[in-house]
Design a protein around this motif. Structure first.
Motif, PDB file in Angstrom:
ATOM      1  N   UNK A   1       1.317  -5.521   9.013  1.00 24.41           N
ATOM      2  CA  UNK A   1       0.495  -5.646   7.808  1.00 24.41           C
ATOM      3  C   UNK A   1      -0.985  -5.448   8.169  1.00 24.41           C
ATOM      4  N   UNK A   2      -1.405  -6.098   9.265  1.00 27.53           N
ATOM      5  CA  UNK A   2      -2.809  -5.961   9.700  1.00 27.53           C
ATOM      6  C   UNK A   2      -3.134  -4.510  10.026  1.00 27.53           C
ATOM      7  N   UNK A   3      -2.158  -3.837  10.645  1.00 23.71           N
ATOM      8  CA  UNK A   3      -2.394  -2.426  11.000  1.00 23.71           C
ATOM      9  C   UNK A   3      -2.532  -1.569   9.730  1.00 23.71           C
ATOM     10  N   UNK A   4      -1.654  -1.827   8.758  1.00 23.05           N
ATOM     11  CA  UNK A   4      -1.715  -1.097   7.485  1.00 23.05           C
ATOM     12  C   UNK A   4      -3.077  -1.287   6.823  1.00 23.05           C
ATOM     13  N   UNK A   5      -3.526  -2.523   6.775  1.00 22.48           N
ATOM     14  CA  UNK A   5      -4.824  -2.832   6.158  1.00 22.48           C
ATOM     15  C   UNK A   5      -5.952  -2.078   6.871  1.00 22.48           C
TER      16      UNK A   5
ATOM     17  N   UNK B   1     -10.338   2.303  -7.235  1.00 25.24           N
ATOM     18  CA  UNK B   1     -10.967   1.121  -7.837  1.00 25.24           C
ATOM     19  C   UNK B   1      -9.963   0.314  -8.646  1.00 25.24           C
ATOM     20  N   UNK B   2      -9.104   0.992  -9.395  1.00 24.76           N
ATOM     21  CA  UNK B   2      -8.097   0.291 -10.209  1.00 24.76           C
ATOM     22  C   UNK B   2      -7.084  -0.450  -9.331  1.00 24.76           C
ATOM     23  N   UNK B   3      -6.682   0.189  -8.226  1.00 28.31           N
ATOM     24  CA  UNK B   3      -5.746  -0.496  -7.315  1.00 28.31           C
ATOM     25  C   UNK B   3      -6.401  -1.718  -6.666  1.00 28.31           C
ATOM     26  N   UNK B   4      -7.704  -1.592  -6.382  1.00 28.51           N
ATOM     27  CA  UNK B   4      -8.438  -2.733  -5.831  1.00 28.51           C
ATOM     28  C   UNK B   4      -8.389  -3.909  -6.817  1.00 28.51           C
ATOM     29  N   UNK B   5      -8.574  -3.601  -8.088  1.00 33.59           N
ATOM     30  CA  UNK B   5      -8.502  -4.642  -9.121  1.00 33.59           C
ATOM     31  C   UNK B   5      -7.104  -5.269  -9.137  1.00 33.59           C
ATOM     32  N   UNK B   6      -6.092  -4.430  -9.040  1.00 31.89           N
ATOM     33  CA  UNK B   6      -4.716  -4.945  -9.016  1.00 31.89           C
ATOM     34  C   UNK B   6      -4.517  -5.922  -7.850  1.00 31.89           C
ATOM     35  N   UNK B   7      -5.041  -5.545  -6.672  1.00 27.52           N
ATOM     36  CA  UNK B   7      -4.907  -6.432  -5.503  1.00 27.52           C
ATOM     37  C   UNK B   7      -5.685  -7.728  -5.751  1.00 27.52           C
ATOM     38  N   UNK B   8      -6.923  -7.568  -6.279  1.00 27.56           N
ATOM     39  CA  UNK B   8      -7.767  -8.753  -6.536  1.00 27.56           C
ATOM     40  C   UNK B   8      -7.064  -9.714  -7.494  1.00 27.56           C
ATOM     41  N   UNK B   9      -6.372  -9.161  -8.480  1.00 27.12           N
ATOM     42  CA  UNK B   9      -5.670 -10.022  -9.445  1.00 27.12           C
ATOM     43  C   UNK B   9      -4.529 -10.785  -8.775  1.00 27.12           C
ATOM     44  N   UNK B  10      -3.886 -10.138  -7.807  1.00 27.60           N
ATOM     45  CA  UNK B  10      -2.848 -10.839  -7.036  1.00 27.60           C
ATOM     46  C   UNK B  10      -3.459 -11.999  -6.249  1.00 27.60           C
ATOM     47  N   UNK B  11      -4.633 -11.733  -5.635  1.00 22.20           N
ATOM     48  CA  UNK B  11      -5.315 -12.770  -4.843  1.00 22.20           C
ATOM     49  C   UNK B  11      -5.658 -13.966  -5.737  1.00 22.20           C
ATOM     50  N   UNK B  12      -6.192 -13.653  -6.925  1.00 18.76           N
ATOM     51  CA  UNK B  12      -6.562 -14.718  -7.860  1.00 18.76           C
ATOM     52  C   UNK B  12      -5.315 -15.491  -8.300  1.00 18.76           C
TER      53      UNK B  12
ATOM     54  N   UNK C   1       4.365   1.050   5.651  1.00 15.31           N
ATOM     55  CA  UNK C   1       4.721   0.545   4.327  1.00 15.31           C
ATOM     56  C   UNK C   1       6.233   0.340   4.212  1.00 15.31           C
ATOM     57  N   UNK C   2       6.967   1.390   4.593  1.00 17.11           N
ATOM     58  CA  UNK C   2       8.433   1.310   4.476  1.00 17.11           C
ATOM     59  C   UNK C   2       8.998   0.226   5.389  1.00 17.11           C
ATOM     60  N   UNK C   3       8.394   0.150   6.572  1.00 17.99           N
ATOM     61  CA  UNK C   3       8.845  -0.825   7.560  1.00 17.99           C
ATOM     62  C   UNK C   3       8.654  -2.262   7.055  1.00 17.99           C
ATOM     63  N   UNK C   4       7.484  -2.511   6.478  1.00 16.44           N
ATOM     64  CA  UNK C   4       7.210  -3.860   5.973  1.00 16.44           C
ATOM     65  C   UNK C   4       8.151  -4.193   4.810  1.00 16.44           C
ATOM     66  N   UNK C   5       8.334  -3.226   3.912  1.00 20.97           N
ATOM     67  CA  UNK C   5       9.235  -3.445   2.767  1.00 20.97           C
ATOM     68  C   UNK C   5      10.633  -3.809   3.277  1.00 20.97           C
ATOM     69  N   UNK C   6      11.085  -3.039   4.263  1.00 16.10           N
ATOM     70  CA  UNK C   6      12.412  -3.269   4.832  1.00 16.10           C
ATOM     71  C   UNK C   6      12.532  -4.693   5.400  1.00 16.10           C
TER      72      UNK C   6
ATOM     73  N   UNK D   1       2.157  -1.828  -1.735  1.00 15.49           N
ATOM     74  CA  UNK D   1       2.359  -0.623  -2.548  1.00 15.49           C
ATOM     75  C   UNK D   1       0.999  -0.072  -3.003  1.00 15.49           C
ATOM     76  N   UNK D   2       0.106  -0.977  -3.460  1.00 19.73           N
ATOM     77  CA  UNK D   2      -1.236  -0.549  -3.886  1.00 19.73           C
ATOM     78  C   UNK D   2      -1.998   0.075  -2.711  1.00 19.73           C
ATOM     79  N   UNK D   3      -1.863  -0.553  -1.542  1.00 17.05           N
ATOM     80  CA  UNK D   3      -2.572  -0.018  -0.366  1.00 17.05           C
ATOM     81  C   UNK D   3      -2.079   1.382  -0.008  1.00 17.05           C
ATOM     82  N   UNK D   4      -0.773   1.540  -0.100  1.00 15.53           N
ATOM     83  CA  UNK D   4      -0.194   2.851   0.221  1.00 15.53           C
ATOM     84  C   UNK D   4      -0.695   3.907  -0.771  1.00 15.53           C
TER      85      UNK D   4
END
Lengths: 253, 221
Positions: free
Chosen positions: B121-125, B95-106, B161-166, B193-196
């Protein structure tokens, strides 16, 4: 780790007349460990523990087959010296049963029967036994008082001291704390924990939390059968048999 | 059946954990929709919703402590309570990570622009979403085999995750990002990172459910 076996029971069947109270019980009781026997009333656990020192001999119309091997011999054989056996395998009962004698004489009773006469030797064995039973500090100044004036918990520890005085190997305890309050119970449990270093202990208890607290291994009896015998942590955390699961979670019947 | 009241309380506990799980799963789905559609209003609602998840956390912990203190639970009952007690912390963290993502969206307030292909990215999601859903479903009585596959699925997520970061770091290094997209890349690095981390908590839940069902403490490693 010590994995030695103290008593090995094989295919033990026991009948009271036509009623079969124990069915094909096979179990190895480990040495210097506490083994708890649990199960609902009438499941055979008390009958079983009594078989280990031939107490069922006193019951009319009893028939026992199978083996109870202790020190390389089947103690069920008719030539077993039962007096000697009960010196080595002693029993403590649900209600403390001190003799109506002094504290000293209660503990000295067994050694006297077995021929110890010298006062100095008796003094020594009484002190040692009362200390081992964690009672010495409470009674050392009144050894000549009647044992019946002690509290229930003290009487039970006196009965344990009386057993220890004849230097047994195995202590059988049939509901030793069920008549005691929680403080006296915890003293008995602490004592069991200390005694297992030197003795093999088998305890029957209705109190599952007590079995969980004091024992290394637990056996669950039901309707005369040994349903499951496992390490205590396994039996209470992940029993294998559905009947054990239902019993330990209190959802029986 | 004996101990009716106790059995009922255990059932209530499990239902509350499932309800908390469903709420958390919905938050994960909503925040990812908000990210995809740049729906800042939805992201705000997801942030507000976190209070409900936190309330469940406190309520369930209290229920577990009452059962432990008063009922001396054993065997599977004990494992259900222990699993629930640990699992609500995983859900609360998700739940806390979801909030972190939501704050990025905002904070972004507009569609995310990234200089690499969105396929990974779509696959990770999609993977994270399905792991969260499956972890809650196995607790609720679903197929435990699913929970056993979590470690392997998490390996795939870690790889993505690592692949996208790279790819992002390379894009930055090669100067492929405009001034505007650099901040989007930074946001995205946080988000993945939050998703991972969310997936790691789903793995924890899966392992605990295996322990709950089978009693094998090796799952608690």
């Amino acid at each position: 780790m010590n994995n030695a076996i103290e008593i090995s029971v094989k295919d033990l069947d026991l009948w009271f007349g036509k009623f079969q109270a124990l069915k094909k019980i096979s179990i190895d009781i480990p040495k210097n460990k506490v083994t708890a026997l649990i199960g609902p009333s009438g499941c055979g656990k008390s009958t079983f523990i009594k078989t280990l020192d031939r107490m069922n001999d006193l019951v009319d119309n009893v028939k026992i087959t199978g083996e109870v091997v202790y020190q390389g011999r089947n103690i069920l054989d008719s030539d077993t010296d039962v007096v000697e056996l009960r010196k080595q395998i002693g029993m403590v009962f649900q209600k403390p049963n001190p003799f109506p004698k002094s504290i000293f004489d209660n503990v000295a009773y067994g050694p006297r029967v077995h021929g110890v006469r010298k006062k100095a030797n008796l003094n020594e064995v009484v002190e040692r036994s009362l200390k081992a039973a964690a009672l010495w500090e409470e009674v050392k100044d009144r050894l000549n008082e009647s044992a019946l004036r002690l509290s229930g918990g003290q009487q039970q520890r006196l009965c344990i001291a009386r057993l220890l005085a004849v230097e047994p190997e195995v202590l059988l305890m049939d509901e030793p704390a069920s008549a005691l309050d929680p403080i006296a119970t915890s003293k008995i449990e602490d004592l069991i924990y200390e005694l297992k270093k030197d003795y093999t202990i088998v305890i029957v208890t209705h109190n599952m939390q007590q079995a969980a607290r004091v024992s290394s291994n637990t056996a669950f009896f039901y309707l005369g059968e040994l349903v499951e015998f496992a390490s205590t942590i396994d039996l209470f955390e992940r029993p294998r048999d559905k009947r054990t699961e239902d019993y330990v979670t209190g959802k029986f019947g | 059946m004996a101990r009716n009241r106790y059995v009922r309380k255990l059932k209530e506990l499990r239902q509350n954990v499932v309800d908390m799980g469903v709420l958390t799963r919905r938050s994960v789905e909503d925040v990812l929709t908000a990210l995809e559609t740049s729906d800042t209003a939805l992201a705000e609602r997801v942030i507000a919703n976190d209070d409900e998840i936190d309330k469940f956390d406190r309520k369930i912990e209290s229920q577990c402590m009452t059962l432990l203190a008063l009922e001396q639970p054993m065997a599977k009952d004990l494992r259900v309570i222990a699993t629930s007690l640990k699992m609500i912390t995983d859900l609360e963290r998700i739940g806390d990570f979801v909030v972190d993502i939501a704050e990025e969206v905002v904070a972004m307030g507009k569609p995310i622009r990234i200089p690499v292909s969105a396929t990974k990215f779509d696959e990770l999601v999609a993977d994270v979403k399905s792991m969260v859903a499956d972890s809650i479903e196995t607790y609720a009585g679903g197929d435990i085999q699913k929970a056993r596959s979590f470690e392997a699925r998490d390996d795939r997520i870690d790889f993505l995750y690592k692949n996208i970061v790279e790819n992002m770091v390379n894009a930055l290094a090669q100067g492929k990002c405009s001034t505007e997209t650099v901040s989007d890349v930074a946001s995205l690095l946080y988000i993945i990172r939050y998703l991972e981390r969310i997936a790691d908590h789903a793995v924890n839940i899966g392992n605990r459910v295996c322990y709950m069902e089978e009693g094998d403490r090796r799952y608690l490693k």
